[in-house]
Design a protein around this motif. Structure first.
Motif, PDB file in Angstrom:
ATOM      1  N   SER A  19      52.934  -4.899 100.133  1.00  0.00           N
ATOM      2  CA  SER A  19      52.165  -3.652 100.090  1.00  0.00           C
ATOM      3  C   SER A  19      50.725  -3.817 100.548  1.00  0.00           C
ATOM      4  O   SER A  19      50.052  -2.825 100.821  1.00  0.00           O
ATOM      5  CB  SER A  19      52.176  -3.078  98.666  1.00  0.00           C
ATOM      6  OG  SER A  19      51.658  -4.024  97.751  1.00  0.00           O
ATOM      7  N   ASN A 352      58.510  -1.407 100.339  1.00  0.00           N
ATOM      8  CA  ASN A 352      57.809  -0.130 100.271  1.00  0.00           C
ATOM      9  C   ASN A 352      58.443   0.941 101.148  1.00  0.00           C
ATOM     10  O   ASN A 352      58.022   2.094 101.122  1.00  0.00           O
ATOM     11  CB  ASN A 352      56.348  -0.298 100.690  1.00  0.00           C
ATOM     12  CG  ASN A 352      55.547  -1.068  99.677  1.00  0.00           C
ATOM     13  OD1 ASN A 352      55.757  -2.264  99.512  1.00  0.00           O
ATOM     14  ND2 ASN A 352      54.654  -0.409  98.981  1.00  0.00           N
ATOM     15  N   ILE A 354      60.716   3.795 102.210  1.00  0.00           N
ATOM     16  CA  ILE A 354      61.412   4.839 101.466  1.00  0.00           C
ATOM     17  C   ILE A 354      62.785   5.044 102.086  1.00  0.00           C
ATOM     18  O   ILE A 354      62.911   5.226 103.300  1.00  0.00           O
ATOM     19  CB  ILE A 354      60.610   6.156 101.481  1.00  0.00           C
ATOM     20  CG1 ILE A 354      59.224   5.914 100.883  1.00  0.00           C
ATOM     21  CG2 ILE A 354      61.337   7.251 100.726  1.00  0.00           C
ATOM     22  CD1 ILE A 354      58.310   7.112 100.976  1.00  0.00           C
ATOM     23  N   GLY A 376      60.016  11.488  98.185  1.00  0.00           N
ATOM     24  CA  GLY A 376      58.577  11.674  98.218  1.00  0.00           C
ATOM     25  C   GLY A 376      58.197  13.130  98.272  1.00  0.00           C
ATOM     26  O   GLY A 376      57.035  13.468  98.418  1.00  0.00           O
ATOM     27  N   TYR A 393      56.842   5.133 104.311  1.00  0.00           N
ATOM     28  CA  TYR A 393      56.530   4.016 103.428  1.00  0.00           C
ATOM     29  C   TYR A 393      55.661   4.518 102.280  1.00  0.00           C
ATOM     30  O   TYR A 393      54.694   5.264 102.502  1.00  0.00           O
ATOM     31  CB  TYR A 393      55.769   2.909 104.172  1.00  0.00           C
ATOM     32  CG  TYR A 393      56.578   2.231 105.242  1.00  0.00           C
ATOM     33  CD1 TYR A 393      57.258   1.045 104.976  1.00  0.00           C
ATOM     34  CD2 TYR A 393      56.686   2.779 106.518  1.00  0.00           C
ATOM     35  CE1 TYR A 393      58.006   0.424 105.962  1.00  0.00           C
ATOM     36  CE2 TYR A 393      57.439   2.173 107.502  1.00  0.00           C
ATOM     37  CZ  TYR A 393      58.100   0.992 107.214  1.00  0.00           C
ATOM     38  OH  TYR A 393      58.853   0.384 108.172  1.00  0.00           O
ATOM     39  N   SER A 394      56.011   4.129 101.066  1.00  0.00           N
ATOM     40  CA  SER A 394      55.200   4.500  99.916  1.00  0.00           C
ATOM     41  C   SER A 394      53.894   3.719  99.951  1.00  0.00           C
ATOM     42  O   SER A 394      53.867   2.547 100.328  1.00  0.00           O
ATOM     43  CB  SER A 394      55.953   4.219  98.614  1.00  0.00           C
ATOM     44  OG  SER A 394      56.239   2.836  98.487  1.00  0.00           O
ATOM     45  N   TRP A 395      52.805   4.368  99.537  1.00  0.00           N
ATOM     46  CA  TRP A 395      51.479   3.771  99.674  1.00  0.00           C
ATOM     47  C   TRP A 395      50.611   4.223  98.515  1.00  0.00           C
ATOM     48  O   TRP A 395      50.675   5.382  98.084  1.00  0.00           O
ATOM     49  CB  TRP A 395      50.858   4.215 100.997  1.00  0.00           C
ATOM     50  CG  TRP A 395      49.477   3.700 101.254  1.00  0.00           C
ATOM     51  CD1 TRP A 395      49.138   2.448 101.651  1.00  0.00           C
ATOM     52  CD2 TRP A 395      48.254   4.425 101.139  1.00  0.00           C
ATOM     53  NE1 TRP A 395      47.773   2.342 101.804  1.00  0.00           N
ATOM     54  CE2 TRP A 395      47.210   3.557 101.488  1.00  0.00           C
ATOM     55  CE3 TRP A 395      47.947   5.726 100.774  1.00  0.00           C
ATOM     56  CZ2 TRP A 395      45.878   3.940 101.480  1.00  0.00           C
ATOM     57  CZ3 TRP A 395      46.613   6.114 100.768  1.00  0.00           C
ATOM     58  CH2 TRP A 395      45.593   5.233 101.121  1.00  0.00           C
ATOM     59  N   PRO A 398      51.767   4.231  92.296  1.00  0.00           N
ATOM     60  CA  PRO A 398      53.051   4.950  92.212  1.00  0.00           C
ATOM     61  C   PRO A 398      52.899   6.380  91.695  1.00  0.00           C
ATOM     62  O   PRO A 398      53.618   7.278  92.137  1.00  0.00           O
ATOM     63  CB  PRO A 398      53.876   4.088  91.256  1.00  0.00           C
ATOM     64  CG  PRO A 398      53.255   2.729  91.323  1.00  0.00           C
ATOM     65  CD  PRO A 398      51.808   2.949  91.559  1.00  0.00           C
ATOM     66  N   GLN A 401      52.270   9.172  94.378  1.00  0.00           N
ATOM     67  CA  GLN A 401      53.367   9.598  95.242  1.00  0.00           C
ATOM     68  C   GLN A 401      52.898   9.832  96.681  1.00  0.00           C
ATOM     69  O   GLN A 401      53.269  10.817  97.325  1.00  0.00           O
ATOM     70  CB  GLN A 401      54.026  10.865  94.693  1.00  0.00           C
ATOM     71  CG  GLN A 401      54.616  10.696  93.304  1.00  0.00           C
ATOM     72  CD  GLN A 401      55.274  11.952  92.791  1.00  0.00           C
ATOM     73  OE1 GLN A 401      55.361  12.957  93.504  1.00  0.00           O
ATOM     74  NE2 GLN A 401      55.757  11.918  91.556  1.00  0.00           N
ATOM     75  N   CYS A 402      52.070   8.955  97.200  1.00  0.00           N
ATOM     76  CA  CYS A 402      51.583   9.060  98.582  1.00  0.00           C
ATOM     77  C   CYS A 402      52.494   8.266  99.508  1.00  0.00           C
ATOM     78  O   CYS A 402      53.197   7.348  99.084  1.00  0.00           O
ATOM     79  CB  CYS A 402      50.158   8.528  98.686  1.00  0.00           C
ATOM     80  SG  CYS A 402      48.990   9.386  97.626  1.00  0.00           S
ATOM     81  N   ARG A 403      52.464   8.631 100.776  1.00  0.00           N
ATOM     82  CA  ARG A 403      53.291   7.910 101.743  1.00  0.00           C
ATOM     83  C   ARG A 403      52.618   7.923 103.109  1.00  0.00           C
ATOM     84  O   ARG A 403      51.729   8.742 103.385  1.00  0.00           O
ATOM     85  CB  ARG A 403      54.683   8.518 101.837  1.00  0.00           C
ATOM     86  CG  ARG A 403      54.710   9.953 102.372  1.00  0.00           C
ATOM     87  CD  ARG A 403      56.135  10.442 102.462  1.00  0.00           C
ATOM     88  NE  ARG A 403      56.212  11.751 103.100  1.00  0.00           N
ATOM     89  CZ  ARG A 403      57.343  12.338 103.444  1.00  0.00           C
ATOM     90  NH1 ARG A 403      58.500  11.736 103.206  1.00  0.00           N
ATOM     91  NH2 ARG A 403      57.344  13.523 104.034  1.00  0.00           N
TER      92      ARG A 403
END
Length: 519
Positions: A19, A352, A354, A376, A393-395, A398, A401-403
């Motif tokens: 990450s 990471n 999704i 997401g 990709y999740s970023w 947690p 809930q950003c991507r």
């Protein structure tokens, strides 16, 4: 094939976390371990995000000073001023060199990059035009937490040129400052022949050998006759002999009487004899660590020695058998080390990433064909606001809930930040970017969420540096402030502030405000 072949001297990306952004390192050695794996000994480079805020301010001041000097020295018209987006992205290209080494598994290499010393004569935008290109101008010491200018600075410009005095006018006399003139130490047209000079030098060496035999400290350091004679034959003895001849007008009898005065023979010793065995060992250890950086060698290893003494000892040490033996040993070690290593392209899925629903194409909030519907909630990319991407990709934390889309995720991994598009590039219905571009933003699902409360990072919090999570404050908009006073029965603002992701019924607020105004 060539792209996957890594050699000593290459600048590479290393991945130590799925990450976090890549580490940027320079390969110094490639060693094969007993288990058959390959480890890379690397030099560490640090990003702006890796050093403290106070050092960032120091780096910005250094960059500003360089820019002002560059502008003063320019003869051509000034370059176009950088936009906020270009300045933001240039910060992602800036690195800080360190003298720190570490060993990492070669299998963690994720590609090559390019790192160069900042060229003051080159347009800074040239670093943005090239992919995977970085620059540095300062050296970071992670132990002392300091930033220093790199000694490899390119000295270009008027401030590095010699000051040429004005030409004398006709009839004007030039008065020389006698204190600045050189002193004559030897006359090549002296009355002595070459044979007589050589005979005098032999006598001076013999006196030097005898003086070492009489001196107790010298007899301990050079217990054999051969080493004493070799020490007496070095330049310090010859310089003393020739100075003696010059001072006494090249009169051999007078010069000989000075070599052996009434108190005993004259003993001239240089740095090779003045240094103890432990000091010599410390010097060799420092030279292995810092190279020919004599200031650092003196500061960290030999502070009681003068810089002149260390430099003089270095050039004498290079003429010894010990230096030759070490050079041969290093050459043998270099032959046994790997020159290059092949690392296959890393294609394993990132944790990471999704997952795609059923592996089929679907629309995301009406974004149209060509976008995957992934977990997401169909949120836009946190950097470019795109609603379409081949993969998400999740970023960030947690709970946020950003991507990120594929391109922004690769930018994040390589450059350690987000692209921060300009306001004109962002869709109007999207929430504006966070005041801190590198931090996640908090947005709700409702179309009117931006009229509720805007999350702002609380960088001034006294406890923010000790918390493991990011601290935020909620800054109320004008509509929220107005609703707080006029719509107490319709909405409870305290409860809404604790749930920033839940949309507010703006229609009910407007109706209440309208009825209040009419009454």
């Amino acid at each position: 094939m060539a792209a996957n072949m890594y050699r000593v001297g290459d600048y590479v990306f290393f991945e130590n976390s799925s990450s976090n952004p890549y580490l940027i390192r320079r390969i110094e050695e490639l060693n094969k371990t007993a288990s058959g794996n390959v480890e890379a000994k690397v030099v560490c480079f640090y990003r702006r995000r890796d050093i403290s805020h106070s050092l960032i301010q120091l780096a910005d001041k250094h960059a500003k000073d360089l820019e002002e000097e560059k502008e003063e020295e320019k003869e051509s018209p000034l370059e176009a001023e950088l936009t906020d987006k270009q300045k933001h992205q240039l910060r992602h290209r800036e690195l800080f060199l360190s003298r720190q080494y570490e060993s990492l598994p070669a299998t963690h290499i994720r590609g090559k990059c390019s790192v160069a010393l900042l060229n003051e004569t080159e347009a800074v935008l040239s670093y943005l035009d090239k992919e995977d290109t970085f620059f540095y101008s300062l050296v970071y010491d992670p132990t002392q937490k300091t930033l220093l200018a790199d000694k490899g600075e390119i000295r270009v410009g008027p401030r590095f040129q010699a000051d040429v005095p004005d030409m004398l006018q006709e009839g004007e006399s030039d008065e020389w400052d006698q204190s600045k003139l050189e002193e004559k130490l030897w006359d090549p047209d002296c009355p002595l022949s070459s044979k007589q000079i050589d005979q005098f030098l032999v006598v001076a060496r013999a006196v030097g050998t005898f003086a070492r035999a009489l001196d107790c400290s010298s007899s301990v350091r050079q217990p054999s006759l051969h080493t004493s004679a070799a020490a007496a034959s070095r330049d310090i003895t010859l310089f003393h002999a020739m100075d003696t001849l010059h001072r006494h007008g090249y009169d051999l009898s007078s010069a000989l009487s000075v070599l052996v005065p009434s108190g005993g023979p004259v003993l001239c010793r240089d740095e090779m004899e003045e240094w103890s065995a432990s000091e010599a060992a410390m010097f060799e250890e420092a030279l292995e660590k810092y190279g020919k950086d004599f200031n650092d060698i003196r500061q960290d290893f030999l502070p009681w020695k003068s810089l002149t003494s260390i430099i003089e000892y270095y050039y004498m040490w290079k003429t010894t058998d010990r230096y030759v033996q070490q050079k041969r040993l290093k050459a043998a070690e270099a032959e046994s080390k790997l020159k290059q290593v092949y690392i296959p392209t890393y294609n394993k899925p990132n944790p990471n990433q999704i997952s795609v629903t059923n592996g089929k194409m679907a629309t995301v909030n009406g974004a149209g064909p060509g976008a995957y519907h992934a977990a997401g909630g169909g949120r836009a990319c946190e950097s470019c606001y795109s609603m379409q991407s081949a993969q998400w990709y999740s970023w960030g934390p947690p709970n946020m809930q950003c991507r990120l889309c594929v391109s922004c995720w690769m930018y994040w991994k390589k450059y350690g930040g987000l692209k921060m598009p300009s306001r004109a590039e962002a869709p109007e219905e999207k929430t504006p970017p966070s005041p801190v571009p590198n931090e996640p933003r908090s947005r709700g699902h409702g179309p009117r969420q931006s009229s509720h409360m805007v999350p702002v990072r609380n960088s001034g919090s006294p406890k923010s540096s000790t918390k493991t999570k990011q601290a935020f404050l909620l800054q109320a908009t004008r509509l929220t402030k107005l609703a707080r006073h006029m719509c107490r029965d319709v909405i409870r603002l305290r409860r809404a502030a604790r749930r920033p992701f839940v949309p507010i019924n703006c229609g009910a607020i407007k109706a209440e405000c309208k009825s209040s105004f009419n009454s």
